[in-house]
Design a protein around this motif. Sequence first.
Motif, short mmCIF file in Angstrom:
data_model
loop_
_atom_site.label_atom_id
_atom_site.label_comp_id
_atom_site.label_asym_id
_atom_site.label_seq_id
_atom_site.Cartn_x
_atom_site.Cartn_y
_atom_site.Cartn_z
N PRO A 1 2.74 -17.49 29.96
CA PRO A 1 1.31 -18.06 29.49
C PRO A 1 1.45 -19.55 29.15
O PRO A 1 2.86 -20.26 28.90
CB PRO A 1 1.33 -17.24 28.06
N TRP A 2 0.56 -20.31 29.40
CA TRP A 2 0.45 -21.75 29.43
C TRP A 2 -0.24 -22.27 28.22
O TRP A 2 -0.19 -23.44 27.36
CB TRP A 2 0.11 -22.23 30.63
N GLY A 3 -1.62 -21.83 28.20
CA GLY A 3 -2.66 -22.40 27.26
C GLY A 3 -3.07 -21.39 26.49
O GLY A 3 -3.41 -20.07 26.85
N LEU A 4 -3.85 -21.74 25.23
CA LEU A 4 -4.32 -20.73 24.14
C LEU A 4 -5.50 -21.15 23.69
O LEU A 4 -5.56 -22.38 22.99
CB LEU A 4 -3.22 -20.36 23.13
N ALA A 5 -6.52 -20.57 23.53
CA ALA A 5 -7.78 -20.90 22.50
C ALA A 5 -8.13 -19.77 21.64
O ALA A 5 -7.68 -18.42 22.12
CB ALA A 5 -8.89 -21.22 23.72
N PHE A 6 -8.65 -20.08 20.71
CA PHE A 6 -9.05 -18.92 19.35
C PHE A 6 -10.66 -18.55 19.76
O PHE A 6 -11.59 -19.76 19.55
CB PHE A 6 -8.78 -19.23 18.47
N LEU A 7 -11.16 -17.52 20.20
CA LEU A 7 -12.56 -17.24 20.11
C LEU A 7 -12.90 -16.93 18.60
O LEU A 7 -12.30 -16.65 17.80
CB LEU A 7 -12.46 -15.73 20.84
N PRO A 8 -14.10 -17.40 18.50
CA PRO A 8 -14.86 -17.37 16.96
C PRO A 8 -15.07 -15.92 16.60
O PRO A 8 -15.02 -15.00 17.49
CB PRO A 8 -16.12 -18.10 17.41
N GLY B 1 -2.33 -17.90 37.41
CA GLY B 1 -3.71 -17.80 37.98
C GLY B 1 -4.46 -16.73 37.31
O GLY B 1 -5.75 -16.60 37.82
N ARG B 2 -4.14 -16.38 36.16
CA ARG B 2 -5.13 -15.27 35.39
C ARG B 2 -5.23 -15.94 33.95
O ARG B 2 -4.59 -16.61 33.32
CB ARG B 2 -4.32 -13.97 35.39
N LEU B 3 -6.71 -15.66 33.82
CA LEU B 3 -7.06 -15.81 32.45
C LEU B 3 -7.22 -14.54 31.60
O LEU B 3 -8.13 -13.65 32.24
CB LEU B 3 -8.46 -16.55 32.29
N ARG B 4 -6.78 -14.17 30.49
CA ARG B 4 -6.89 -12.86 29.88
C ARG B 4 -7.45 -13.19 28.34
O ARG B 4 -7.45 -14.12 27.81
CB ARG B 4 -5.51 -12.41 29.75
N ARG B 5 -8.23 -12.25 28.05
CA ARG B 5 -8.72 -12.26 26.43
C ARG B 5 -7.49 -11.24 25.92
O ARG B 5 -7.14 -10.06 26.20
CB ARG B 5 -9.85 -11.70 26.16
N ILE B 6 -7.03 -11.76 24.64
CA ILE B 6 -6.13 -11.01 23.77
C ILE B 6 -7.07 -10.35 22.77
O ILE B 6 -7.46 -11.27 22.01
CB ILE B 6 -4.77 -11.59 23.40
N ALA B 7 -7.05 -9.30 22.40
CA ALA B 7 -7.96 -8.63 21.18
C ALA B 7 -7.13 -8.70 20.12
O ALA B 7 -5.82 -9.27 20.09
CB ALA B 7 -8.07 -7.06 21.30
N PRO B 8 -7.69 -9.03 18.98
CA PRO B 8 -7.14 -9.30 17.72
C PRO B 8 -5.88 -8.12 17.32
O PRO B 8 -4.90 -8.47 16.84
CB PRO B 8 -8.17 -8.89 16.68
N ASP B 9 -6.11 -6.81 17.90
CA ASP B 9 -4.73 -6.03 17.85
C ASP B 9 -3.44 -6.14 18.91
O ASP B 9 -2.82 -5.40 18.97
CB ASP B 9 -5.16 -4.70 17.73
N LEU C 1 -8.15 -16.47 23.95
CA LEU C 1 -8.03 -16.62 25.48
C LEU C 1 -6.69 -17.09 25.90
O LEU C 1 -6.37 -18.02 25.07
CB LEU C 1 -9.36 -17.57 25.82
N VAL C 2 -6.07 -16.71 26.79
CA VAL C 2 -4.58 -17.25 27.43
C VAL C 2 -4.66 -17.35 28.65
O VAL C 2 -5.09 -16.53 29.52
CB VAL C 2 -3.61 -16.26 26.79
N THR C 3 -4.02 -18.67 29.35
CA THR C 3 -3.86 -18.64 30.50
C THR C 3 -2.49 -18.25 31.09
O THR C 3 -1.53 -18.32 30.28
CB THR C 3 -3.93 -20.13 31.01
N GLU C 4 -2.39 -17.57 32.20
CA GLU C 4 -1.07 -17.44 32.73
C GLU C 4 -0.91 -18.29 33.87
O GLU C 4 -1.93 -18.17 34.95
CB GLU C 4 -1.19 -15.85 32.92
#
Length: 381
Positions: free
Chosen positions: A47-54, A66-74, A60-63
């Motif tokens: 993982p490289w970059g992290l952003a917080f969804l409101p 070449g993948r962008l994933r959403r991580i749920a609060p859980d 949101l996290v980049t791998e």
Amino acid sequence: MLRPHLLASLGLAALLSSQASLAESRQLPSELGQLQIETVAEGLANPWGLAFLPDGQGYLVTERPGRLRRIAPDGALSAPLGGVPEVFAVGQGGLLDVVLSPDFAADRLVYLSYAEAGDGAAGTAVGRGRLSADATALEGFEVIFRQQPKLSSGTHFGSRLVFDRDGHLFIALGDNNQRSTAQALDKLQGKLVRIHPDGRIPADNPFVDQAGARAEVWSYGHRNQQGAALNPWSGRLWSHEHGPRGGDEINIPEAGKNYGWPLATHGINYSLLPIPEAKGEAVAGTEPPHHVWEKSPAISGMAFYDAERFPAWQHNLFIGALAGQALIRLQLAGDKVVHEERLLQPLKARIRDVRQGPDGFLYVLTDASDGRLLRLGLARE
Ligand SMILES: [Ca+2]
């Protein structure tokens, strides 16, 4: 160093040896109190970059592959999001930083930086797409910036993306491991760039009227910038960069100024040979680093702490260390760095990114093929 019996008494041996225990909260001593460490998610590929969804919608996290994933609060990982560009996933290249638009609530735009192939080599590119209503894809992805010419075979892509308070987008770049380009104003290697969010160039950029210079350039003479953040107290952009062997540095880049690489550096080549262009640590016409490490921790990611939740962390700057395997805490007095502490060293993890969350916790990404998102706080006394 902590002694083995102390490690055992802290439960760290279990932390290091058991995946199951990772989900549990652990504590480590630190100068400002007991550091509480929770694993939010694991199984992330570099993982490289992290952003917080409101609105508590997770992360949101980049791998890097070449993948962008959403991580749920859980902590549940989504499938890779659609609509992400193809990346050059070689060496240090791949999918890199991610930031949300300052107007995300209205426009749902997500900005990505990444290594892009072309002309037989690769360079850093930046684009944006709209997060779909169900958060499974980026829609209408468009490239707004390309580092030209493309010169990298897999190293020194940078990069970080930061919006300033006027809505300009700063792009912190690397030199593609082509040293001389950092001083060449007609190339976009080794530069800090400032553009509008749609890719247009601000009319007040420092080199807009200079023949033979790229108008996107804000400052130059940078080596490989993998950390940048807006200082919340001054509103100014800070960036940091990897030195060669020695000489990692923090700068507060001003318009049109030269930050030295490769003419001025505190480091030498990893081959132990001198850098041919280097004239010394301080060279006339170049700006000295704001802060320098003579021994390189290999720094990545950067977060100023200004949240209410942990007052002891106020006015501190946190920076990840890869080779240094630590989270570096720098205590500031005004802009001046007055003290350093290295956190998380018993985890023996490469730290790729650090961010302050909207909840006032610090969030850290560990760089590994089975990387993690960690949440850090100070335990209440
Ligand atoms: Ca420098």
